[in-house]
Write an enzyme that holds these catalytic residues in place. Structure first.
Site, PDB file in Angstrom:
ATOM      1  N   GLY A 197      -0.334  53.728  40.583  1.00  0.00           N
ATOM      2  CA  GLY A 197       0.235  54.896  41.257  1.00  0.00           C
ATOM      3  C   GLY A 197      -0.858  55.649  41.993  1.00  0.00           C
ATOM      4  O   GLY A 197      -1.376  55.186  43.019  1.00  0.00           O
ATOM      5  N   GLU A 203       4.172  49.274  31.193  1.00  0.00           N
ATOM      6  CA  GLU A 203       3.700  50.591  31.617  1.00  0.00           C
ATOM      7  C   GLU A 203       3.982  51.578  30.493  1.00  0.00           C
ATOM      8  O   GLU A 203       5.071  52.164  30.454  1.00  0.00           O
ATOM      9  CB  GLU A 203       4.446  51.041  32.879  1.00  0.00           C
ATOM     10  CG  GLU A 203       4.246  50.143  34.076  1.00  0.00           C
ATOM     11  CD  GLU A 203       4.186  50.937  35.372  1.00  0.00           C
ATOM     12  OE1 GLU A 203       3.388  50.570  36.221  1.00  0.00           O
ATOM     13  OE2 GLU A 203       4.917  51.947  35.502  1.00  0.00           O
ATOM     14  N   SER A 223      -2.138  54.844  34.846  1.00  0.00           N
ATOM     15  CA  SER A 223      -3.494  55.404  35.013  1.00  0.00           C
ATOM     16  C   SER A 223      -4.557  54.353  35.304  1.00  0.00           C
ATOM     17  O   SER A 223      -5.706  54.475  34.863  1.00  0.00           O
ATOM     18  CB  SER A 223      -3.890  56.264  33.798  1.00  0.00           C
ATOM     19  OG  SER A 223      -3.025  57.374  33.707  1.00  0.00           O
ATOM     20  N   GLY A 271       0.683  58.621  34.908  1.00  0.00           N
ATOM     21  CA  GLY A 271       0.387  59.956  35.434  1.00  0.00           C
ATOM     22  C   GLY A 271      -0.492  60.757  34.488  1.00  0.00           C
ATOM     23  O   GLY A 271      -0.537  61.982  34.558  1.00  0.00           O
ATOM     24  N   HIS A 307      11.458  52.126  36.214  1.00  0.00           N
ATOM     25  CA  HIS A 307      10.236  52.930  36.126  1.00  0.00           C
ATOM     26  C   HIS A 307      10.499  54.112  35.181  1.00  0.00           C
ATOM     27  O   HIS A 307      11.600  54.641  35.136  1.00  0.00           O
ATOM     28  CB  HIS A 307       9.810  53.444  37.499  1.00  0.00           C
ATOM     29  CG  HIS A 307       8.480  54.128  37.423  1.00  0.00           C
ATOM     30  ND1 HIS A 307       8.355  55.448  37.069  1.00  0.00           N
ATOM     31  CD2 HIS A 307       7.221  53.652  37.585  1.00  0.00           C
ATOM     32  CE1 HIS A 307       7.062  55.752  37.027  1.00  0.00           C
ATOM     33  NE2 HIS A 307       6.353  54.681  37.336  1.00  0.00           N
ATOM     34  N   TRP A 350       4.389  54.017  45.784  1.00  0.00           N
ATOM     35  CA  TRP A 350       3.975  55.287  46.406  1.00  0.00           C
ATOM     36  C   TRP A 350       4.756  56.472  45.850  1.00  0.00           C
ATOM     37  O   TRP A 350       4.472  57.618  46.173  1.00  0.00           O
ATOM     38  CB  TRP A 350       4.175  55.200  47.930  1.00  0.00           C
ATOM     39  CG  TRP A 350       3.164  54.347  48.633  1.00  0.00           C
ATOM     40  CD1 TRP A 350       2.029  53.779  48.081  1.00  0.00           C
ATOM     41  CD2 TRP A 350       3.171  53.973  50.023  1.00  0.00           C
ATOM     42  NE1 TRP A 350       1.351  53.084  49.045  1.00  0.00           N
ATOM     43  CE2 TRP A 350       2.020  53.179  50.237  1.00  0.00           C
ATOM     44  CE3 TRP A 350       4.032  54.221  51.094  1.00  0.00           C
ATOM     45  CZ2 TRP A 350       1.721  52.640  51.504  1.00  0.00           C
ATOM     46  CZ3 TRP A 350       3.743  53.684  52.339  1.00  0.00           C
ATOM     47  CH2 TRP A 350       2.597  52.909  52.540  1.00  0.00           C
ATOM     48  N   LYS A 351       5.781  56.195  45.061  1.00  0.00           N
ATOM     49  CA  LYS A 351       6.655  57.260  44.533  1.00  0.00           C
ATOM     50  C   LYS A 351       7.155  58.105  45.715  1.00  0.00           C
ATOM     51  O   LYS A 351       7.468  57.550  46.765  1.00  0.00           O
ATOM     52  CB  LYS A 351       5.930  58.072  43.463  1.00  0.00           C
ATOM     53  CG  LYS A 351       5.383  57.154  42.345  1.00  0.00           C
ATOM     54  CD  LYS A 351       4.949  57.865  41.118  1.00  0.00           C
ATOM     55  CE  LYS A 351       4.355  56.854  40.138  1.00  0.00           C
ATOM     56  NZ  LYS A 351       4.011  57.420  38.842  1.00  0.00           N
TER      57      LYS A 351
HETATM   58  P1  PGA Z   1      -0.289  56.182  37.750  1.00  0.00           P
HETATM   59  O1  PGA Z   1       1.223  55.697  37.911  1.00  0.00           O
HETATM   60  O2  PGA Z   1      -1.176  55.014  38.133  1.00  0.00           O
HETATM   61  O3  PGA Z   1      -0.405  57.335  38.661  1.00  0.00           O
HETATM   62  O4  PGA Z   1      -0.469  56.541  36.296  1.00  0.00           O
HETATM   63  C1  PGA Z   1       1.562  54.413  37.462  1.00  0.00           C
HETATM   64  C2  PGA Z   1       3.016  54.152  37.647  1.00  0.00           C
HETATM   65  O5  PGA Z   1       3.817  55.083  37.667  1.00  0.00           O
HETATM   66  O6  PGA Z   1       3.400  52.972  37.772  1.00  0.00           O
END
Ligand code: PGA
Length: 266
Positions: free
Chosen positions: A237, A170, A216, A176, A98, A11-12
């Site tokens: 994310g 990742e 993404s 993002g 991350h 969820w950041k």
């Molecule tokens: P995102 O983030 O799906 O929004 O690109 C992925 C992540 O940070 O693990």
């Protein structure tokens, strides 16, 4: 060899305490219709929402985890959270390395190695992110970067403990951003990572270690990514910050698990 697929979201810095119960209720309601028994589902809330998440997801198939932790067990480390504290809060997982931690907070893979040790010793499953930058990719060194990150993060681990670590590929340029890496590109990187595990720790260990894809991911591109042989789940994310998006992705991973298990039975 079938590996248990995973569907997870970080969820950041989103979702405050008061928002957790609503998210959980909506997600669980939609997951009623989905057989999640063959996959692992996880949510990584911010620290302050862990308590609410432990309550909301207690006794359900959704496990929770932290987004980071300190490598020491306790002590004078103002502002930090330890592995035993995450365990206390009800966590099963902890995310490490991350790209936002690497980019903004000086996280290094040497530190990540100590955190992997501490997490395993405490009984948490570390989810270790690996990924090249846009520049690494442009200059054709993606595989070399992944190899070095994985080698550093797992240095000194006895082979039999390696499958207790989850790796998450990742690509830093795909996090993002507006587009995930293409399935062909992801397949090539996952094959490289699996080969590297095999070389260092043996084929049996490599065959049991899960490697997720993140960056993404959306309900639209998820099925093609999770269908790839060496992709053992999706780590999401933005598309999972609303429970409906995460529910769709969990359903896609559950469906892929069935297909992969039928294929391996043949
Ligand atoms: P995102 O983030 O799906 O929004 O690109 C992925 C992540 O940070 O693990």
């Amino acid at each position: 060899m079938t590996r248990r697929l995973m569907a997870g979201t970080g969820w950041k810095m989103n979702l405050r305490t008061g928002e957790v119960a609503g998210y959980a209720a909506r997600l669980l309601e939609q997951l009623h219709a989905v057989d999640t028994s063959a996959i692992d589902v996880f949510v990584l809330p911010p620290y302050t929402s862990l308590g609410a998440a432990a309550t909301a997801f207690g006794g359900t198939p959704v496990a929770i985890g932290g987004q980071n932790m300190h490598w020491e067990e306790q002590g004078a480390w103002t502002g930090e959270i330890s592995a035993p504290m995450l365990l206390d809060a009800g966590c099963r997982y902890v995310e490490l390395a991350h790209s936002e931690r690497l980019q903004h907070f000086g996280e290094t893979y040497e530190r990540v190695r100590s955190k992997v040790d501490r997490a395993l010793a405490t009984g948490l499953t570390p989810i270790v992110c690996l990924g090249e930058t846009a520049e690494d990719r442009r200059e054709g060194r993606s595989d070399a970067v992944l190899a070095s990150q994985a080698a550093t993060a797992l240095a000194g681990q006895p082979a039999q403990r390696v499958p207790d670590v989850v790796l998450a590929y990742e690509p830093r340029w795909a996090i993002g951003s507006s587009e995930a890496a293409s399935p062909d590109y992801v397949a090539a990187r996952h094959t490289t990572l699996r080969a590297l595990l095999s070389e260092r720790f043996g084929t049996e260990v490599a065959g049991r270690t899960r490697i997720l894809y993140g960056g993404s991911v959306t309900p639209d591109n998820g099925p093609a990514l999770v269908a790839l042989d060496d992709v053992d789940g999706l780590f999401v994310g933005r598309a999972a910050w609303h429970p409906d998006g995460f529910a769709r992705i969990v359903a896609e991973v559950a469906a892929a698990a069935q297909v992969k298990s039928r294929r391996s039975d043949r």
